[in-house]
Write a protein that holds these residues in place. Structure first.
Motif, PDB file in Angstrom:
ATOM      1  N   LEU A   1       0.331  12.806  30.633  1.00 37.20           N
ATOM      2  CA  LEU A   1       1.386  13.451  31.406  1.00 37.20           C
ATOM      3  C   LEU A   1       1.393  12.942  32.833  1.00 37.20           C
ATOM      4  N   PRO A   2       2.575  12.972  33.492  1.00 34.75           N
ATOM      5  CA  PRO A   2       2.616  12.538  34.889  1.00 34.75           C
ATOM      6  C   PRO A   2       1.884  13.538  35.779  1.00 34.75           C
ATOM      7  N   GLY A   3       1.446  13.063  36.928  1.00 38.09           N
ATOM      8  CA  GLY A   3       0.807  13.946  37.900  1.00 38.09           C
ATOM      9  C   GLY A   3       1.820  14.918  38.484  1.00 38.09           C
ATOM     10  N   GLU A   4       1.301  15.917  39.203  1.00 36.69           N
ATOM     11  CA  GLU A   4       2.176  16.954  39.755  1.00 36.69           C
ATOM     12  C   GLU A   4       3.215  16.396  40.711  1.00 36.69           C
ATOM     13  N   LEU A   5       2.818  15.474  41.562  1.00 33.34           N
ATOM     14  CA  LEU A   5       3.758  14.917  42.531  1.00 33.34           C
ATOM     15  C   LEU A   5       4.878  14.153  41.828  1.00 33.34           C
ATOM     16  N   SER A   6       4.523  13.317  40.858  1.00 31.07           N
ATOM     17  CA  SER A   6       5.536  12.568  40.101  1.00 31.07           C
ATOM     18  C   SER A   6       6.456  13.527  39.350  1.00 31.07           C
ATOM     19  N   ALA A   7       5.878  14.548  38.759  1.00 33.97           N
ATOM     20  CA  ALA A   7       6.673  15.531  38.024  1.00 33.97           C
ATOM     21  C   ALA A   7       7.628  16.273  38.952  1.00 33.97           C
ATOM     22  N   ALA A   8       7.181  16.585  40.167  1.00 40.91           N
ATOM     23  CA  ALA A   8       8.036  17.282  41.129  1.00 40.91           C
ATOM     24  C   ALA A   8       9.227  16.413  41.528  1.00 40.91           C
ATOM     25  N   PHE A   9       8.985  15.116  41.773  1.00 43.80           N
ATOM     26  CA  PHE A   9      10.087  14.211  42.101  1.00 43.80           C
ATOM     27  C   PHE A   9      11.062  14.113  40.931  1.00 43.80           C
ATOM     28  N   LEU A  10      10.545  13.976  39.732  1.00 44.81           N
ATOM     29  CA  LEU A  10      11.388  13.881  38.550  1.00 44.81           C
ATOM     30  C   LEU A  10      12.211  15.148  38.373  1.00 44.81           C
TER      31      LEU A  10
END
Length: 150
Positions: free
Chosen positions: A2-11
């Motif tokens: 899974l993507p990290g939290e920061l990447s997930a937030a941007f997405l």
């Protein structure tokens, strides 16, 4: 994985605003398309073709120029002015792995032409403030007065 939290937030933010983002990209795309009509008529480049029965999302705007030499000079010209125009891809059959593992049947003329002649224009959100300068610089490269400079 899974993507990290920061990447997930941007997405997530992009997904939540995807319609607005797509509409802005389509406006940027259309401005290039309209501005470069005269360059296509003059024969110095070809604009994208979107079949009537299709819709696109403004993912990229490209032009096809006459040759690899013209594309290289154009990209250098634009980079010297601070505009990030880039080539699109290296044909798979010419890539290191393609040369190692692949084989070609036929001339690959369309693939070769696209690999040599396709140049991508900046299409990121925010380029709107500079897009007129990108358009004018493109006209300048081809020796014509641009529509944005008048």
């Amino acid at each position: 994985l899974l993507p990290g939290e920061l990447s997930a937030a941007f997405l997530l933010a992009q997904l939540e605003h995807s319609e607005v983002i797509t509409q802005r990209r389509l406006k940027i795309w259309q401005r290039y398309y309209d501005a470069f009509a005269r360059l296509e008529v003059s024969g110095v480049l070809r604009r994208p073709v979107v079949p009537k029965e299709c819709r696109h999302n403004g993912h990229l705007f490209y032009a096809l120029v006459e040759s690899l030499e013209v594309r290289t000079r154009f990209i250098d010209f634009m980079n010297q002015r601070g505009f990030g125009c880039v080539f699109h891809y290296v044909p798979l059959h010419e890539s290191p792995k393609g040369l190692e593992c692949g084989r070609v049947h036929g001339g690959m003329t369309t693939t070769q032409m696209a690999g040599d002649c396709l140049v991508r224009f900046p299409l990121w959100l925010g380029v709107e403030a500079f897009q007129g300068e990108v358009i004018d610089a493109t006209f300048e490269f081809f020796g014509l007065e641009g529509p944005e400079s008048t």
